[in-house]
Write a protein that holds these residues in place. Structure first.
Motif, PDB file in Angstrom:
ATOM      1  N   LEU A   1      -2.165   5.887  32.306  1.00 44.35           N
ATOM      2  CA  LEU A   1      -2.426   5.444  33.673  1.00 44.35           C
ATOM      3  C   LEU A   1      -3.517   4.375  33.704  1.00 44.35           C
ATOM      4  O   LEU A   1      -3.424   3.400  34.453  1.00 44.35           O
ATOM      5  N   GLY A   2      -4.551   4.590  32.892  1.00 44.91           N
ATOM      6  CA  GLY A   2      -5.653   3.639  32.849  1.00 44.91           C
ATOM      7  C   GLY A   2      -5.173   2.275  32.378  1.00 44.91           C
ATOM      8  O   GLY A   2      -5.563   1.239  32.932  1.00 44.91           O
ATOM      9  N   ALA A   3      -4.329   2.288  31.349  1.00 45.63           N
ATOM     10  CA  ALA A   3      -3.805   1.024  30.843  1.00 45.63           C
ATOM     11  C   ALA A   3      -2.981   0.317  31.921  1.00 45.63           C
ATOM     12  O   ALA A   3      -3.119  -0.901  32.140  1.00 45.63           O
ATOM     13  N   ILE A   4      -2.159   1.090  32.615  1.00 41.74           N
ATOM     14  CA  ILE A   4      -1.314   0.486  33.663  1.00 41.74           C
ATOM     15  C   ILE A   4      -2.178  -0.041  34.815  1.00 41.74           C
ATOM     16  O   ILE A   4      -2.008  -1.175  35.274  1.00 41.74           O
ATOM     17  N   LEU A   5      -3.113   0.797  35.262  1.00 44.33           N
ATOM     18  CA  LEU A   5      -3.954   0.386  36.392  1.00 44.33           C
ATOM     19  C   LEU A   5      -4.783  -0.849  36.018  1.00 44.33           C
ATOM     20  O   LEU A   5      -4.902  -1.793  36.812  1.00 44.33           O
ATOM     21  N   GLY A   6      -5.342  -0.832  34.804  1.00 43.19           N
ATOM     22  CA  GLY A   6      -6.144  -1.973  34.371  1.00 43.19           C
ATOM     23  C   GLY A   6      -5.307  -3.240  34.294  1.00 43.19           C
ATOM     24  O   GLY A   6      -5.715  -4.306  34.776  1.00 43.19           O
ATOM     25  N   ALA A   7      -4.108  -3.120  33.710  1.00 47.10           N
ATOM     26  CA  ALA A   7      -3.254  -4.297  33.543  1.00 47.10           C
ATOM     27  C   ALA A   7      -2.749  -4.812  34.886  1.00 47.10           C
ATOM     28  O   ALA A   7      -2.772  -6.023  35.146  1.00 47.10           O
ATOM     29  N   VAL A   8      -2.306  -3.910  35.742  1.00 49.87           N
ATOM     30  CA  VAL A   8      -1.743  -4.331  37.038  1.00 49.87           C
ATOM     31  C   VAL A   8      -2.834  -4.933  37.927  1.00 49.87           C
ATOM     32  O   VAL A   8      -2.633  -5.991  38.544  1.00 49.87           O
ATOM     33  N   THR A   9      -3.979  -4.273  37.974  1.00 53.24           N
ATOM     34  CA  THR A   9      -5.053  -4.788  38.830  1.00 53.24           C
ATOM     35  C   THR A   9      -5.510  -6.155  38.345  1.00 53.24           C
ATOM     36  O   THR A   9      -5.727  -7.069  39.151  1.00 53.24           O
ATOM     37  N   PHE A  10      -5.635  -6.300  37.029  1.00 49.94           N
ATOM     38  CA  PHE A  10      -6.032  -7.623  36.526  1.00 49.94           C
ATOM     39  C   PHE A  10      -4.944  -8.653  36.809  1.00 49.94           C
ATOM     40  O   PHE A  10      -5.242  -9.809  37.152  1.00 49.94           O
ATOM     41  N   GLY A  11      -3.686  -8.234  36.657  1.00 48.59           N
ATOM     42  CA  GLY A  11      -2.580  -9.161  36.934  1.00 48.59           C
ATOM     43  C   GLY A  11      -2.619  -9.668  38.368  1.00 48.59           C
ATOM     44  O   GLY A  11      -2.443 -10.870  38.630  1.00 48.59           O
ATOM     45  N   ILE A  12      -2.862  -8.742  39.292  1.00 47.09           N
ATOM     46  CA  ILE A  12      -2.953  -9.136  40.708  1.00 47.09           C
ATOM     47  C   ILE A  12      -4.157 -10.055  40.920  1.00 47.09           C
ATOM     48  O   ILE A  12      -4.075 -11.076  41.622  1.00 47.09           O
ATOM     49  N   ALA A  13      -5.267  -9.681  40.290  1.00 45.21           N
ATOM     50  CA  ALA A  13      -6.483 -10.492  40.431  1.00 45.21           C
ATOM     51  C   ALA A  13      -6.242 -11.907  39.882  1.00 45.21           C
ATOM     52  O   ALA A  13      -6.668 -12.905  40.484  1.00 45.21           O
ATOM     53  N   TYR A  14      -5.565 -11.972  38.758  1.00 48.98           N
ATOM     54  CA  TYR A  14      -5.306 -13.276  38.154  1.00 48.98           C
ATOM     55  C   TYR A  14      -4.401 -14.118  39.053  1.00 48.98           C
ATOM     56  O   TYR A  14      -4.666 -15.320  39.280  1.00 48.98           O
ATOM     57  N   ALA A  15      -3.358 -13.511  39.577  1.00 46.61           N
ATOM     58  CA  ALA A  15      -2.452 -14.240  40.483  1.00 46.61           C
ATOM     59  C   ALA A  15      -3.217 -14.742  41.706  1.00 46.61           C
ATOM     60  O   ALA A  15      -3.029 -15.888  42.153  1.00 46.61           O
ATOM     61  N   GLU A  16      -4.068 -13.889  42.225  1.00 49.27           N
ATOM     62  CA  GLU A  16      -4.869 -14.267  43.390  1.00 49.27           C
ATOM     63  C   GLU A  16      -5.803 -15.430  43.033  1.00 49.27           C
ATOM     64  O   GLU A  16      -5.956 -16.384  43.814  1.00 49.27           O
TER      65      GLU A  16
END
Lengths: 247, 240
Positions: free
Chosen positions: A108-123
């Motif tokens: 879960l941590g890996a997914i949350l970290g990757a997804v949140t960073f992905g969203i942050a990067y897109a933003e």
């Protein structure tokens, strides 16, 4: 083990804590990127510079602390609500239960970290692009991997602290106090050569570029150090928690 | 059908002795009531039987096997101790979780909710349940693996008269079908109405055991017998 991990996921998705944590992380993560990118700080780095973008993308501290809290809740929450007995009635081999919780939170941590960073990067791409910065001057892959690894390992540390303390408040407050007061507040400035080898120091090195990473461990070394801390704390938790009686 | 066996079971917490060579059995096809005053060692015995605590010495087994060594423990033993129910989880999700643990389909869990009158409340948070509803949910959850043994700690607590009658009827049917029922309770009159056998524990040791009709004769009642057993043991100890 697959069934035990499925059980842990079912527990998480049938109570509000994980969903609230997820929502809070995504909202705060998005807000922090916008805030850090758009609100000028006097004397801060120039807009679009490596340090500026690094600061804007610094969501891994948020995801790491959220995963630490979720890790604590996954174990200590069961003791708080006394559901741990039902868990151990279904699987009396406690090491397997603890391992399943660790695997679940790591994932879960890996997914949350990757997804949140992905969203942050897109933003960030949108925000900086709108102001003429079309290529972000940071090693995105390093930051993305760093955010993923740090969130996963902090989740594992949370599981271990939850197993050790069996107390959600004590574990979460204790961990935050250690990171924010002891490591960041005192040791980072008083003993930086020591602080870089500690969990928060290694996480910063793993998830930062530019001047924030100067004087810190290399990303690879930081990943190994953080992994070592997570495994060490998990080992201590396994040693001292598995034979204690469940109440 | 399995029996339950406690053999020379002892448990010490530092200088405190909770169990002291406790030995007893519960047989298939019988409802065995486990009686004792608070602190006598009932819950500790049950917790050791279910692998939630380790004995200092002795054994507690299900048909000769430690609970922790059973391949699918919740398919053999259904237990209702003081285990918690997450207040923010619905009854349906709680029992489906126990079904996943036991490796049985979710439909079995849903059917048990209906059978125990919790169908209309299945989607509600358990935190809003009455004590009686929580007891029924705990019992339904214990049955989800279709076990042949029931270990119940104070299952009658919180039940209204109708609930107690239903519980008695259920336990009788379960035992008559060959199941093993081992329950602790302080409600002696209710126990007398349903139990076939008694096991009385006092200060961690067996005080009495046997069929109810052998221990409770026609000219007395369970309450008096229980009081005398405990009182006589204390007297003997005081004079020893």
């Amino acid at each position: 083990m697959k069934t035990l991990v499925s059980l842990e996921l079912y527990k998480l998705r049938t109570t509000p804590a994980a969903w609230v944590s997820l929502a809070v992380t995504l909202v705060l993560g998005a807000a922090s990127v916008a805030s850090n990118a758009l609100v000028p700080s006097p004397g801060g780095p120039a807009f679009g510079s490596t340090d500026h973008v690094n600061h804007a993308l610094s969501v891994s501290a948020l995801t790491s602390m959220v995963m630490l809290a979720i890790g604590v809740l996954v174990v200590a929450g069961e003791y708080r609500h006394r559901t741990i007995m039902q868990t151990f009635l279904g699987e009396p081999r406690r090491a397997r239960v603890l391992a399943a919780k660790a695997v679940t939170v790591l994932g879960l941590g890996a997914i949350l970290g990757a997804v949140t960073f992905g969203i942050a990067y897109a933003e960030a791409v949108i925000i900086y692009g709108a102001r003429g910065v079309h290529s972000l001057p940071v090693d995105v892959v390093q930051l993305w991997v760093g955010a993923t690894v740090a969130s996963a390992l902090y989740g594992l540390v949370g599981v271990a602290l939850g197993a050790l303390t069996r107390n959600t408040v004590a574990a979460i407050v204790g961990a935050i106090a250690w990171v924010m007061v002891i490591e960041v507040g005192i040791l980072a400035s008083a003993l930086p050569d020591v602080a870089q080898w500690l969990p928060a120091g290694a996480a910063v090195a793993l998830t930062s570029v530019g001047s924030a990473a100067h004087g810190m461990l290399s990303p690879t070394t930081a990943a190994l150090v953080l992994t070592g801390w997570a495994l060490l704390i998990s080992g201590v938790a396994a040693r001292f928690s598995l034979n204690r009686e469940a109440h | 059908m399995p029996n339950l066996s406690f053999h020379q079971l002892s448990k010490h917490y530092g200088p405190v002795t909770v169990l002291d060579g406790f030995t007893a059995t519960a047989l298939p096809g019988r409802v065995t009531a486990f009686l004792g005053v608070n602190g006598a060692g009932k819950t500790t015995s049950m917790r050791i039987l279910l692998g939630l605590a380790d004995p200092t010495s002795g054994t507690a087994t299900v048909d000769g096997t430690r609970y922790a060594d059973l391949p699918h423990p919740t398919r053999v033993v259904g237990a209702v101790l003081d285990q918690g129910l997450h207040p923010n989880r619905s009854a349906r999700n709680h029992i489906r979780l126990t079904a996943m643990q036991a490796g049985v389909p979710a439909t079995t869990a849903d059917q048990l909710l209906e059978r125990f009158g919790l169908g209309p409340a299945a989607g509600r948070r358990v935190g809003g349940f009455s004590l009686g509803m929580r007891q029924r949910l705990a019992l339904a959850s214990a049955l989800v693996g279709d076990p042949s043994v029931l270990v119940l700690d104070e299952p009658l607590n919180g039940l209204d008269p109708d609930g107690i009658r239903e519980m008695r009827r259920f336990l009788r049917t379960f035992a008559d079908a060959g199941g093993t029922v081992f329950l602790s309770s302080h409600l002696l009159s209710e126990v007398a109405a349903v139990a076939d056998d008694l096991v009385v524990i006092h200060r961690g040791s067996l005080a009495a055991a046997g069929p109810v009709h052998d221990i409770v004769t026609d000219d007395t009642d369970l309450e008096s017998v229980f009081h005398n057993l405990i009182h006589s043991n204390d007297t003997e100890e005081a004079w020893s």
